[in-house]
Design a protein around this motif. Sequence first.
Motif, PDB file in Angstrom:
ATOM      1  N   GLU B  41     -39.816 -24.399  70.202  1.00  0.00           N
ATOM      2  CA  GLU B  41     -41.291 -24.058  70.270  1.00  0.00           C
ATOM      3  C   GLU B  41     -41.888 -25.449  70.657  1.00  0.00           C
ATOM      4  N   VAL B  43     -45.264 -27.403  70.310  1.00  0.00           N
ATOM      5  CA  VAL B  43     -46.548 -27.654  69.359  1.00  0.00           C
ATOM      6  C   VAL B  43     -47.633 -28.341  70.120  1.00  0.00           C
ATOM      7  N   GLU B  63     -42.256 -19.711  72.452  1.00  0.00           N
ATOM      8  CA  GLU B  63     -42.896 -19.819  71.219  1.00  0.00           C
ATOM      9  C   GLU B  63     -44.004 -20.938  71.218  1.00  0.00           C
ATOM     10  N   ARG B  65     -47.254 -23.110  69.219  1.00  0.00           N
ATOM     11  CA  ARG B  65     -47.876 -23.331  67.913  1.00  0.00           C
ATOM     12  C   ARG B  65     -49.117 -24.446  68.271  1.00  0.00           C
ATOM     13  N   LEU B 190     -47.812 -18.776  67.609  1.00  0.00           N
ATOM     14  CA  LEU B 190     -47.373 -18.860  66.207  1.00  0.00           C
ATOM     15  C   LEU B 190     -48.393 -19.179  65.242  1.00  0.00           C
ATOM     16  N   ASP B 192     -50.311 -21.524  62.789  1.00  0.00           N
ATOM     17  CA  ASP B 192     -50.472 -22.864  62.620  1.00  0.00           C
ATOM     18  C   ASP B 192     -50.280 -23.045  61.050  1.00  0.00           C
ATOM     19  N   THR B 193     -48.798 -23.208  60.705  1.00  0.00           N
ATOM     20  CA  THR B 193     -48.582 -23.308  59.273  1.00  0.00           C
ATOM     21  C   THR B 193     -48.116 -24.775  58.924  1.00  0.00           C
TER      22      THR B 193
END
Lengths: 326, 353
Positions: B41, B43, B63, B65, B190, B192-193
């Motif tokens: 992914e 970021v 993916e 984020r 995705l 933002d965990t």
Amino acid sequence: MSGADDTRASGSPGPLRVLVSFKVTPDFEALRPADWAAGAVEAGTPGAGAASATGASSPGASATAPRDEVASASGTHAAPRVPTRCVRRVLNCFDESALELALRLSDTLAQRGGGADLAALSIGGREIDPHLTTLLALGYERAARLDVESDLDFAPAVVASLIARYVARREPCDLLLLGCCSGPGDGGTVPFRVAEALGWPCVSQVTEVEALTGGGLRVACTTDEGLLRLTVRGPAVLAVGNAVVSRLRVPTLRDRLARRDAPVAIVAAAELGIDVAAELGREPTALRGLEVVDRARRGVVVDGATPRDKARLLYDAHLRALLEAP
Amino acid sequence: MRFAALIDGTTAAAPLQARALAAFLADGLTGDGPTGDLGGETVIFVADDREAQGLVALAPTREVRLVRAAPRRPDLMAESLLTAARGGEIDLFLAPAGPWGAELITRLACRSDGAALTGVLDARLTGVPGAEPAGAPGADLAGARLQARANVYSNHMVGRFELLRRPWCAAIDASWNGGRPLSPPAHEVLPDTAASADAAPAASGDARLDPLTDVELVAEPPAGSLADSRFVVVAGYGAGGPDGVGRIARAARRMGADFGVSRPVVMNAWAPMDRLIGASGARTAPAVCLVVGASGAPALHWGIERAAFIAAINSDDHAPITRNADAVVVDDGVAVIEELAALIDPHGRVETE
């Protein structure tokens, strides 16, 4: 802050406490191609046969002669290194800038009626001592050498833990200056690791440091965005990059005589509570091999009787077609 | 096995970083199997939501984020990656070249007990289990290894490293900058965990908690920089002083070339720092590079090695540059370059004899 010239981060009165950590490195430019090749052979068995050590195509090292790590008689791996013991030592260029920037900061504060308390630190053997003596003559109040015999060339985590522990236990400071990177590792992670260990911010690629009259420092640094200026309040690590101030001043004979009795402090790692051998065993990144970079091109000699003849031949035989191409 | 490519969307450097990481993922990262199967992914750290959508389009992975962060604070950004790093959700973090990437991955490695390496030329993953899909998260990575190469000894040699602890945290070499634009994948954003409360104070702009304040962009990188030049003249220490460097600079202008210098020249204040070419300066890729009076140390060579043609003009026929050039003129460099300038007028036409 207690006064206009007090730049200390803690708010307590007193001069700005500055520690500069520097490294003395072999002068790599003094080595010949054969020395590098010999180093690679010493580091391992030539002829791994791969076009690239990782099999990937890299734009940064397109033509290399790979060398594998060496397997010793005991089955363990010898550390790959280029022998540089007999090569003259020089100040790492970024550290040299840091040392001079600290002196200029001190000069500025002194002109305002304040001052800075300068200290210098380096890690290694006795070959560093003349540099430390010079720094004492230039106005550094204290100069210390962490006496470490182990090879820390590719051990940035160990180097950082030594510096951070020295700051915490022996030389509390408001500002830690050091060069942004140094050879032979050239990784540039030590300033960040020290900042991490101390819990401090780090400004990297610093080019100028200026004391603000109201307290704090105005720092210039280069980034991908361009040239930034920012204000630093609180203890911080400054990693010096391509500073315009790049040469350390030279002390006069009078300076040297005035500080001839100032001692260089020799500090053992054990005094800081660090077992270097054990720390080396925990270093998270290991150098496994070295490769000589083959940068050779054709090297066609352009001959002629005069500079004008040679310029004409260079243009006609080589440059014309390239420069006139669309 | 899962990787994360990290991009600083809080500054204007994001497009450059995205292209470099895309190029590295395409050509620089290899493994036992096709690395295209590796889960990954991107970021992207963003200062505010308004810029987010434009940045998503830059991502080199499907993916993406988005993580809110205070600009220029990699120390706080590292905190927001810790959950993924410590929990084993991400095994390999890839950052772009430059101080932002170097600080981010170094701090992240320190906090997560991982391994960091900067200046990565290329990297090879081995021992990743062939799960379905290859290297799926949660697969047993006990035998997995990451080896990577980086320049060492001031660019005289290349070192082959092994990153011994996960997460592997790598910042790629600046030689990946200028990577070719790739067709962007269809992106999936995705949630933002990963963001943590630790990043919040600086993100909210609370100056009392921020030791670095009053940030001012003084000068943007010069337009038409050396990195984009087609014809470059480089002066070295052999120019002999500010006068010699000035004469070479004037000759370069007369020929319509851009002018750069080696580190010894700027260290002696014979030319401004923004003319520096090499490992700590500009990296050029011109059609023609004329190196005048420079020995050709590897740190300088890093800045010119992508030139299609290098001519060395040097009075020392044993200087390293003479082995690393396509053509060599052994003579007084200033004299030859001035003759060459007299030969070529500013419009690229040759004077007739």
